[in-house]
Design a protein around this motif. Structure first.
Motif: not given
Length: 487
Positions: A378-381, A385-388
């Motif tokens: 996962k992106p931290v920021d 649910g985007y970017g997972i």
């Protein structure tokens, strides 16, 4: 195994490897669901299809829609809603509620500290670099005292039940947690479609959220204000959560405004009205930090109010949530939540974290790069649910791409084991039958001065695609009504 004796559940396939909220390990309906199971089972599939359409039209008539970003069809869709509710017994809820309050309190103390004395950073409990490198850390908030000492007035805690039967926190949302209006709308739609079922259960109301929100916001009014004037500020009708903004303003009985409706004079905020200017004391903010004041943050923002931050720093207006809370939303900070709770409250966490690897730590980075097929990256920021990336769903080429992204910017990524979210019977339109679908729970906690409130229900989100673990509405997920039973 299928449940044979109730028509609409007759084709339900139970996978014993998953934690099913309806059935126990022996395949028997759990006691807490038996009455509900019988009530729903008395309907034929045709009856249920009609009730389902009735619920959809209830949502349509209430204007409950959601925009799925990136969807080819840009039209707003009716928010997907499942008529079969989730039930949480009083003992389990007590743990969830206490755990949500504990996290909210600890995060508030953490935010005060990192914008004031920085003790937790100086003592090395949380790395200074982690906080200072966060995109959501606002140097403008240094030594600013928010009214009442509250930063995260509203917190959304995302909780799952794993197949070990225990609850775990997936993440904390304290920038602009959304979804509470759907909790209330789910209850309304279910009552309209199947009013009789409520006579058989004693569940807490969820319609008292707005009055509690307003009451607790008023406890942190600016000094010297007797009768505060509160507004909700929205980016506008094209925002995906606009329904919620307008719903909350209406149910709190306050004005819904856009940036252009407000102005600042002598460091006080005023609202333009047909009767002339009206002073504003509390702003429930649904606009991101960077857009709220073009004089202080993004100069190209047409959504904010010039001079708003200056009025806030002088203590003349309360902003909820406070600017800069997003630094504690950071999924890398989440990895330190057990330490943060221990440091500020001297307590053990009531709700467990999911074990999380932060890629900025060398040994953890090495582990993540080796084990991507077993992990969720996962992106931290990001939110919604985007970017997972879910490792066991990726092709070899996709795995290599994810590795490259992580290696280029390790600070930006965390990874967690692929957790088996519990499943709940969910009616699927395409097959006209009930199927297992993964669910989570978002609780809503409000902090006021010397008082807190947790909505007894929360938003049960459903991953509508078979086998999918991403439940976010922005990713095409749906939701259920959530009943917390009284003792």
């Amino acid at each position: 195994m299928a449940a044979k004796d109730h028509t609409i559940f007759s084709s339900y396939q139970r996978d014993p490897a998953l934690f099913d909220e309806l059935y126990d390990e022996k395949g028997e309906v759990k006691n807490i669901y038996k009455t509900l199971f019988d009530l729903y089972g008395s309907h034929s599939i045709e009856d249920y299809m009609r009730l389902n359409e009735k619920a959809k039209s209830s949502f349509f008539n209430q204007g409950i829609t959601f925009q799925v970003y990136g969807d080819k069809d840009s039209q707003e869709k009716i928010f997907p809603f499942d008529l079969f509710p989730r039930i949480i017994d009083p003992a389990e809820w007590e743990v969830i509620e206490k755990g949500a309050i504990q996290r909210s309190r600890a995060l508030n103390l953490f935010l005060w500290d990192i914008y004031h004395d920085k003790k937790i950073l100086k003592q090395g409990v949380v790395p200074l670099e982690l906080v200072s490198s966060s995109e959501n850390y606002l140097h403008q908030m240094m030594d600013v005292d928010p009214p009442g000492g509250i930063y995260n007035h509203i917190s959304g805690t995302d909780i799952i039940k794993h197949n070990d039967g225990k609850y775990y926190v997936l993440e904390d949302n304290i920038r602009c947690p959304s979804g509470v209006s759907y909790v209330i709308s789910n209850r309304t739609a279910l009552k309209r479609a199947l009013f009789g079922v409520f006579n058989h259960y004693q569940a807490y109301t969820v319609t008292n959220y707005a009055e509690n929100l307003l009451e607790l916001l008023e406890t942190v009014k600016p000094k010297g204000v007797d009768s505060p004037n509160t507004v909700v500020i929205t980016p506008g009708m094209y925002n995906s959560a606009f329904y919620e903004h307008s719903y909350l303003a209406k149910t709190m009985g306050v004005e819904l405004v856009e940036g252009r409706d407000l102005y600042v004079e002598n460091d006080f905020v005023y609202m333009r009205t047909i009767k002339g200017p009206e002073k504003v004391d509390i702003i429930y903010r649904r606009i991101d930090d960077q857009f709220m004041d073009p004089l202080e943050f993004r100069s190209d923002s047409a959504l904010g109010v010039p001079g708003l931050f200056s009025a806030y720093k002088k203590g003349n207006v309360t902003l909820a949530n406070a600017p800069g809370t997003g630094v504690a939303d950071d999924k890398a900070v989440y990895t330190y939540m057990p330490e943060i709770i221990k440091y500020y409250l001297d307590e053990e966490p009531i709700l467990n974290n999911v074990h999380t690897y932060h890629c900025s730590r060398k040994e953890e980075l090495a582990y993540v790069l080796e084990h991507i097929p077993e992990l969720v990256v996962k992106p931290v920021d990001e939110a919604g649910g985007y970017g997972i990336s879910i490792g066991n769903k990726l092709t070899k080429e996709e795995i290599e791409k994810v590795k490259k992204q992580i290696a280029e910017n390790p600070r930006k990524y965390v990874a967690q084991p692929i957790m088996s979210l519990s499943v709940h019977p969910t009616y699927i339109d395409e097959t006209n039958s009930f199927e297992q679908r993964h669910v989570d729970l978002r609780t809503f906690t409000i902090l006021g001065k010397d008082r807190e409130f947790v909505l007894k229900g929360g938003l049960t989100r459903v991953a509508l695609r078979r086998g999918n673990l991403v439940v976010n509405s922005s990713q095409g997920g749906g939701s259920k009504d959530t009943w917390v039973l009284k003792h």
